[in-house]
Write a protein that holds these residues in place. Sequence first.
Motif, mmCIF file in Angstrom:
data_model
loop_
_atom_site.group_PDB
_atom_site.id
_atom_site.type_symbol
_atom_site.label_atom_id
_atom_site.label_comp_id
_atom_site.label_asym_id
_atom_site.label_seq_id
_atom_site.Cartn_x
_atom_site.Cartn_y
_atom_site.Cartn_z
ATOM 1 N N UNK A 233 0.828 -1.204 0.000
ATOM 2 C CA UNK A 233 0.000 0.000 0.000
ATOM 3 C C UNK A 233 0.867 1.260 0.000
ATOM 4 N N UNK A 234 1.965 1.236 0.732
ATOM 5 C CA UNK A 234 2.878 2.386 0.727
ATOM 6 C C UNK A 234 3.426 2.649 -0.668
ATOM 7 N N UNK A 235 3.763 1.578 -1.389
ATOM 8 C CA UNK A 235 4.283 1.737 -2.747
ATOM 9 C C UNK A 235 3.204 2.255 -3.694
ATOM 10 N N UNK A 236 1.959 1.808 -3.478
ATOM 11 C CA UNK A 236 0.848 2.279 -4.307
ATOM 12 C C UNK A 236 0.596 3.769 -4.045
ATOM 13 N N UNK A 237 0.681 4.189 -2.781
ATOM 14 C CA UNK A 237 0.504 5.608 -2.456
ATOM 15 C C UNK A 237 1.604 6.453 -3.103
ATOM 16 N N UNK A 238 2.811 5.915 -3.139
ATOM 17 C CA UNK A 238 3.919 6.610 -3.796
ATOM 18 C C UNK A 238 3.615 6.782 -5.287
ATOM 19 N N UNK B 76 -8.193 -10.141 -6.750
ATOM 20 C CA UNK B 76 -8.789 -8.810 -6.904
ATOM 21 C C UNK B 76 -8.983 -8.149 -5.547
ATOM 22 N N UNK B 77 -9.373 -8.935 -4.546
ATOM 23 C CA UNK B 77 -9.566 -8.393 -3.204
ATOM 24 C C UNK B 77 -8.277 -7.865 -2.612
ATOM 25 N N UNK B 78 -7.179 -8.584 -2.807
ATOM 26 C CA UNK B 78 -5.877 -8.135 -2.309
ATOM 27 C C UNK B 78 -5.449 -6.857 -3.025
ATOM 28 N N UNK B 79 -5.626 -6.819 -4.340
ATOM 29 C CA UNK B 79 -5.241 -5.635 -5.105
ATOM 30 C C UNK B 79 -6.044 -4.409 -4.670
ATOM 31 N N UNK B 80 -7.333 -4.597 -4.440
ATOM 32 C CA UNK B 80 -8.149 -3.455 -4.005
ATOM 33 C C UNK B 80 -7.763 -3.014 -2.598
ATOM 34 N N UNK B 81 -7.458 -3.969 -1.737
ATOM 35 C CA UNK B 81 -7.075 -3.643 -0.366
ATOM 36 C C UNK B 81 -5.814 -2.793 -0.328
ATOM 37 N N UNK B 82 -4.876 -3.061 -1.223
ATOM 38 C CA UNK B 82 -3.617 -2.296 -1.192
ATOM 39 C C UNK B 82 -3.705 -1.006 -2.010
ATOM 40 N N UNK B 83 -4.878 -0.775 -2.646
ATOM 41 C CA UNK B 83 -5.089 0.535 -3.245
ATOM 42 C C UNK B 83 -5.266 0.604 -4.741
ATOM 43 N N UNK B 84 -5.215 -0.529 -5.423
ATOM 44 C CA UNK B 84 -5.428 -0.516 -6.872
ATOM 45 C C UNK B 84 -6.903 -0.313 -7.190
#
Length: 489
Positions: free
Chosen positions: A38-43, A72-80
């Motif tokens: 999630x930190x990398x996605x926010x970056x 898909x659930x994991x990807x959405x959870x981390x911010x995609x």
Amino acid sequence: MYMEEKISDKIDLDKIEIYPEPPAEEPARQYYFMAKCRNLVKKFERENGRIPKACVVNFGCQMNARDSEKLAGILETIGYGQTEEENADFVIFNTCTVRDNANQRVYGRLGELKWYKKRNPGMKIALCGCMMQEESVIEKLKKSYSFVDLIFGTHNIYKFAELLYTLLETGERVIDIWKDTDKIVEELPVERKYPFKSGINIMFGCNNFCSYCIVPYVRGRERSRQPEDILNEIRRLVKDGVSEVMLLGQNVNSYGRNLDRPVTFAQLLQETEKIQGLRRIRFMTSHPKDLSDELIDVMASSKKICRHLHLPLQSGSTRILEKMNRRYTKEQYVELVHKIRSRIPDMAITTDIIVGFPGETREDLEETMDVVRTVKFDNAFTFIYSKRTGTPAAAMENQVPKEQVKEGFDRLLKVVQDTARSQVGRYQGNVMEALIEEVNETDAGLVTGRLSNNTIVHVPGDASMVGTYVQVSLDECHGFYYMGHCVGI
């Protein structure tokens, strides 16, 4: 897509300390890596002024579809953000390898992704699923598909967040394939396609080793989930608005045999039926050799188990069934169907049939068509034999000429269509309950529902009806589906 409420939703990724060593136990370890992702996605979002988009493409069976919901659930959870466009920032193909043409489809689609990646070098491409468990596939990907960034198989799908973090952090290709495992890790985020129905994996792997099938080699040996874990998952789903569940396994009839305290599939169904608020129970797939009298009794007495049983035949020739290692005869299969229908007259039975298995003669195919005429399946999924390297059948002599296979396939298909049409058509004029699943894809003035026996019916309606149960009049049978209208609305 609909994010599933479960224990994982109570975990706040922003409160996870990501600098110490990751936890050793699962699934806590994966939530640690989700927090780091999630930190990398926010970056990415800060640098690009938008959230990254992810596309999950499923190529396989219902079990693959459930795995894709987890991805898909994991990807959405981390911010995609989710998209169906394959030119996304992250694209993952969840592959199937039951037939060779499934592999070829993936290779073809990879060619398109390569073109997208040339235009967007920051794009990441991942492959997972059954196809990745084949050594020859991995070697081909290493040699000819260097633009694929992440490759993993069926046994470690729960490690997706950890593998994704390694890829995003290092930028280096990640390949993580396990030969086998006895590990089952659930309690990860899931993004369901439908809010009102859901698949549930009750077991993984297969012990049957049908001679044409690669599944035991790519999915591993049978591993059953604990019954209470399954029942608790269903209770959470019902609380979340689910009214229909499908219990999934390569052979659900052998569920529970490998547990420390063995439980039969029939017993699991009985406990599932007790769950308040659950309206429909489906399951697949059933191997004929393991379908017990106990299971028939439970289905017959149930008010929630749907009147649909998928019972793969594969061939109507006892000689071919023996070569297939199916462990039942033509006569035993027909007798089993008669037993089921005598106890449950309204049970719809569908099947799978392979044409062109090595050594199959025209006489063998006649026996298969004889079974189709005798049983009168409500539908049959017919396949031309696909040679799978690594299976016993691939090394068998007397591979059937393509012309003979095509001729036999066409003849069988006509018999299937004729008998199925009469079976499905026997309900014309009746009023039955349907679960409305979606607005019709070709006519927005219609909605599409599914009967307990799995037959599709299209009726006038709108999106407000999706997820509801309605009484429908089955006015016109069109082969495998009905046109009708709602009653009492």
